[in-house]
Design a protein around this motif. Structure first.
Motif, PDB file in Angstrom:
ATOM      1  N   ASP A  46       9.926   7.395  -3.276  1.00  0.00           N
ATOM      2  CA  ASP A  46      10.832   6.255  -3.460  1.00  0.00           C
ATOM      3  C   ASP A  46      11.300   6.149  -4.905  1.00  0.00           C
ATOM      4  O   ASP A  46      12.482   5.907  -5.181  1.00  0.00           O
ATOM      5  CB  ASP A  46      10.119   4.972  -3.033  1.00  0.00           C
ATOM      6  CG  ASP A  46      11.088   3.803  -2.864  1.00  0.00           C
ATOM      7  OD1 ASP A  46      12.320   4.047  -2.873  1.00  0.00           O
ATOM      8  OD2 ASP A  46      10.636   2.664  -2.728  1.00  0.00           O
ATOM      9  N   LEU A  47      10.376   6.335  -5.842  1.00  0.00           N
ATOM     10  CA  LEU A  47      10.738   6.210  -7.251  1.00  0.00           C
ATOM     11  C   LEU A  47      11.587   7.388  -7.735  1.00  0.00           C
ATOM     12  O   LEU A  47      12.281   7.272  -8.744  1.00  0.00           O
ATOM     13  CB  LEU A  47       9.477   6.102  -8.112  1.00  0.00           C
ATOM     14  CG  LEU A  47       8.653   4.811  -7.901  1.00  0.00           C
ATOM     15  CD1 LEU A  47       7.344   4.885  -8.668  1.00  0.00           C
ATOM     16  CD2 LEU A  47       9.463   3.587  -8.337  1.00  0.00           C
ATOM     17  N   THR A  48      11.506   8.501  -7.009  1.00  0.00           N
ATOM     18  CA  THR A  48      12.366   9.640  -7.363  1.00  0.00           C
ATOM     19  C   THR A  48      13.828   9.294  -7.138  1.00  0.00           C
ATOM     20  O   THR A  48      14.720   9.731  -7.889  1.00  0.00           O
ATOM     21  CB  THR A  48      11.983  10.874  -6.522  1.00  0.00           C
ATOM     22  OG1 THR A  48      10.610  11.190  -6.762  1.00  0.00           O
ATOM     23  CG2 THR A  48      12.837  12.081  -6.907  1.00  0.00           C
ATOM     24  N   ARG A  49      14.086   8.478  -6.119  1.00  0.00           N
ATOM     25  CA  ARG A  49      15.467   8.082  -5.828  1.00  0.00           C
ATOM     26  C   ARG A  49      15.961   6.995  -6.778  1.00  0.00           C
ATOM     27  O   ARG A  49      17.170   6.808  -6.926  1.00  0.00           O
ATOM     28  CB  ARG A  49      15.560   7.600  -4.383  1.00  0.00           C
ATOM     29  CG  ARG A  49      15.345   8.721  -3.358  1.00  0.00           C
ATOM     30  CD  ARG A  49      15.636   8.233  -1.942  1.00  0.00           C
ATOM     31  NE  ARG A  49      14.617   7.292  -1.493  1.00  0.00           N
ATOM     32  CZ  ARG A  49      13.522   7.646  -0.828  1.00  0.00           C
ATOM     33  NH1 ARG A  49      13.300   8.927  -0.552  1.00  0.00           N
ATOM     34  NH2 ARG A  49      12.656   6.731  -0.441  1.00  0.00           N
ATOM     35  N   GLY A  50      15.049   6.285  -7.402  1.00  0.00           N
ATOM     36  CA  GLY A  50      15.456   5.239  -8.342  1.00  0.00           C
ATOM     37  C   GLY A  50      14.275   4.370  -8.729  1.00  0.00           C
ATOM     38  O   GLY A  50      13.512   3.933  -7.855  1.00  0.00           O
ATOM     39  N   VAL A  51      14.124   4.118 -10.004  1.00  0.00           N
ATOM     40  CA  VAL A  51      12.998   3.333 -10.506  1.00  0.00           C
ATOM     41  C   VAL A  51      13.466   1.911 -10.801  1.00  0.00           C
ATOM     42  O   VAL A  51      14.434   1.702 -11.538  1.00  0.00           O
ATOM     43  CB  VAL A  51      12.411   3.962 -11.787  1.00  0.00           C
ATOM     44  CG1 VAL A  51      11.249   3.117 -12.310  1.00  0.00           C
ATOM     45  CG2 VAL A  51      11.972   5.391 -11.537  1.00  0.00           C
ATOM     46  N   THR A  52      12.784   0.950 -10.201  1.00  0.00           N
ATOM     47  CA  THR A  52      13.069  -0.458 -10.477  1.00  0.00           C
ATOM     48  C   THR A  52      11.745  -1.184 -10.753  1.00  0.00           C
ATOM     49  O   THR A  52      10.674  -0.720 -10.362  1.00  0.00           O
ATOM     50  CB  THR A  52      13.765  -1.135  -9.282  1.00  0.00           C
ATOM     51  OG1 THR A  52      12.879  -1.131  -8.151  1.00  0.00           O
ATOM     52  CG2 THR A  52      15.069  -0.420  -8.934  1.00  0.00           C
ATOM     53  N   LYS A  55       9.908  -2.153  -7.475  1.00  0.00           N
ATOM     54  CA  LYS A  55       9.177  -1.053  -6.840  1.00  0.00           C
ATOM     55  C   LYS A  55       7.864  -0.762  -7.564  1.00  0.00           C
ATOM     56  O   LYS A  55       6.818  -0.553  -6.933  1.00  0.00           O
ATOM     57  CB  LYS A  55      10.041   0.210  -6.814  1.00  0.00           C
ATOM     58  CG  LYS A  55      11.224   0.141  -5.865  1.00  0.00           C
ATOM     59  CD  LYS A  55      12.015   1.442  -5.902  1.00  0.00           C
ATOM     60  CE  LYS A  55      13.206   1.392  -4.952  1.00  0.00           C
ATOM     61  NZ  LYS A  55      13.989   2.656  -4.987  1.00  0.00           N
ATOM     62  N   LEU A  56       7.924  -0.742  -8.888  1.00  0.00           N
ATOM     63  CA  LEU A  56       6.709  -0.489  -9.663  1.00  0.00           C
ATOM     64  C   LEU A  56       5.652  -1.563  -9.403  1.00  0.00           C
ATOM     65  O   LEU A  56       4.463  -1.265  -9.245  1.00  0.00           O
ATOM     66  CB  LEU A  56       7.045  -0.435 -11.159  1.00  0.00           C
ATOM     67  CG  LEU A  56       7.867   0.777 -11.625  1.00  0.00           C
ATOM     68  CD1 LEU A  56       8.252   0.614 -13.098  1.00  0.00           C
ATOM     69  CD2 LEU A  56       7.074   2.072 -11.438  1.00  0.00           C
ATOM     70  N   LEU A  57       6.115  -2.816  -9.330  1.00  0.00           N
ATOM     71  CA  LEU A  57       5.190  -3.912  -9.073  1.00  0.00           C
ATOM     72  C   LEU A  57       4.604  -3.819  -7.670  1.00  0.00           C
ATOM     73  O   LEU A  57       3.399  -4.044  -7.466  1.00  0.00           O
ATOM     74  CB  LEU A  57       5.914  -5.246  -9.250  1.00  0.00           C
ATOM     75  CG  LEU A  57       5.061  -6.515  -9.067  1.00  0.00           C
ATOM     76  CD1 LEU A  57       3.942  -6.554 -10.093  1.00  0.00           C
ATOM     77  CD2 LEU A  57       5.933  -7.767  -9.181  1.00  0.00           C
ATOM     78  N   GLU A  58       5.433  -3.450  -6.702  1.00  0.00           N
ATOM     79  CA  GLU A  58       4.970  -3.360  -5.318  1.00  0.00           C
ATOM     80  C   GLU A  58       3.926  -2.276  -5.145  1.00  0.00           C
ATOM     81  O   GLU A  58       2.829  -2.523  -4.612  1.00  0.00           O
ATOM     82  CB  GLU A  58       6.167  -3.082  -4.398  1.00  0.00           C
ATOM     83  CG  GLU A  58       5.777  -2.901  -2.932  1.00  0.00           C
ATOM     84  CD  GLU A  58       6.966  -2.481  -2.080  1.00  0.00           C
ATOM     85  OE1 GLU A  58       6.751  -2.213  -0.879  1.00  0.00           O
ATOM     86  OE2 GLU A  58       8.091  -2.404  -2.623  1.00  0.00           O
ATOM     87  N   TYR A  59       4.232  -1.063  -5.589  1.00  0.00           N
ATOM     88  CA  TYR A  59       3.292   0.045  -5.402  1.00  0.00           C
ATOM     89  C   TYR A  59       2.058  -0.118  -6.286  1.00  0.00           C
ATOM     90  O   TYR A  59       0.934   0.230  -5.876  1.00  0.00           O
ATOM     91  CB  TYR A  59       3.994   1.372  -5.687  1.00  0.00           C
ATOM     92  CG  TYR A  59       5.043   1.728  -4.656  1.00  0.00           C
ATOM     93  CD1 TYR A  59       4.698   1.930  -3.319  1.00  0.00           C
ATOM     94  CD2 TYR A  59       6.387   1.857  -5.015  1.00  0.00           C
ATOM     95  CE1 TYR A  59       5.657   2.257  -2.368  1.00  0.00           C
ATOM     96  CE2 TYR A  59       7.350   2.179  -4.074  1.00  0.00           C
ATOM     97  CZ  TYR A  59       6.982   2.378  -2.752  1.00  0.00           C
ATOM     98  OH  TYR A  59       7.927   2.689  -1.810  1.00  0.00           O
TER      99      TYR A  59
END
Length: 341
Positions: A46-52, A55-59
């Motif tokens: 998921d982060l390869t497609r875009g880092v937000t 997303k960082l907080l969720e994972y």
């Protein structure tokens, strides 16, 4: 004569509730730990497609929660299984001492006190380690191996088969070193009994030793016994020193092959980067069961050797029973005379 394993099982069944709950915690702990690589796989893809930030907080929160929950179940796993082994140790120590109280004086004249003390302390501790930690790590190792292997096959069956090439060599190493460790540990325990016996005899007869000025002779006798104990331990350490590195070497070869071939699979697009990261995580988890298997084998070999040494005492029949039944040659009723009469 009752087989050693069946007699040991009788102690375990007394605390079957603790063992069942502890094994349940083993299953939950292992399942939670094996979920982490899968989350890591989705995170990387998921982060390869875009880092937000979201997303960082969720994972990050998911991985943190897995660590916390897994830690709680790991605590109860150790608390229940290790606690049960301590209770069994308590029961065994009481039974061992109670049986010694029934043995005649002739037994203690033919068996050294130091040897009996060693069986009641060092051997008993080795049995406890076999019942508690060995069972806990055996269950954890088996579950981790089965689930991690299944997840690896789901990602890439060909890469999984290649990574398993070193496993037969690991099994051969475990079989060879395990039997050798068992023999050497029996020799160590026997020599430890000798050291304890020499020390006990010297201390109990210290007045005689001093009266006849035999201090130097007793010191030399203890030094020789202690030196032999040291040499036997060094031989065992040397054997273990070859054992664990040999397993790590074979497992490291498998990891090296996976790193080379797996990276090529990612470049060709056959697996994603996240799947490759998860595969390596599962492979790392798979290496622990192989190493732990050797460690558990060592504990089982030591524990069974010590349990057999304890049974040599526990299976010795007292020369006088609790009750003696006498029958006259006439048809009169039999009379029973006990030690309390």
């Amino acid at each position: 004569m009752v087989p050693p394993f069946r007699r040991l099982l009788g102690y375990v069944l007394r605390y079957r509730r603790d063992f069942l709950l502890g094994l349940g915690c083993v299953v939950l702990t292992t399942g939670i730990a094996l979920a982490a690589p899968k989350i890591l796989q989705y995170a990387v893809d998921d982060l390869t497609r875009g880092v937000t930030r979201a997303k960082l907080l969720e994972y990050g929160s998911l991985l943190l929660a897995i660590g916390l929950v897994g830690g709680v179940f790991r605590f109860f796993m150790r608390r229940l299984l290790t606690g049960a082994s301590r209770h069994i140790e308590y029961d065994m120590r009481n039974d061992f001492f109670a049986h010694l109280e029934k043995l005649p004086l002739a037994y203690f004249q033919s068996h050294r006190t130091g040897d009996l003390m060693s069986r009641a302390t060092n051997d008993l501790n080795a049995v406890r380690m076999m019942i508690g930690p060995a069972i806990m790590y055996s269950a954890n190792t088996l579950l981790t191996f089965v689930v991690a292997l299944s997840m690896m096959i789901a990602i890439d069956a060909r890469l999984t088969l290649i990574s398993l090439i070193p496993l037969p060599f690991v099994s051969i190493s475990v079989k060879f070193f395990g039997s050798a460790i068992h023999r050497r540990f029996e020799q160590i325990q026997a020599q430890l009994s000798e050291v304890s016996a020499v020390a006990q005899e010297a201390l109990s007869g210290v007045r005689v030793v001093r009266a006849y000025r035999q201090e130097s002779a007793e010191l030399e006798r203890f030094r020789r016994s202690n030196q032999e104990y040291l040499l036997r331990n060094r031989r065992l350490i040397a054997l273990q020193g070859f054992f664990f590195p040999s397993m790590s070497f074979f497992l490291g070869l498998g990891a090296l092959v996976v790193l080379w071939l797996g990276s090529r699979e990612v470049i060709r697009g056959r697996i994603t980067l996240g799947e490759f990261v998860a595969f390596n995580s599962y492979l790392t988890m798979l290496s622990w069961p192989m190493i732990a298997f050797g460690w558990v084998t060592n504990m089982l070999q030591r524990g069974m050797a010590s349990w057999k040494r304890m049974l040599e005492v526990l299976e010795t029949e007292p020369s006088i029973g609790d009750a003696i039944q006498l029958r006259s040659s006439q048809s009169a009723p039999s009379q029973v005379f006990s030690g309390d009469s």
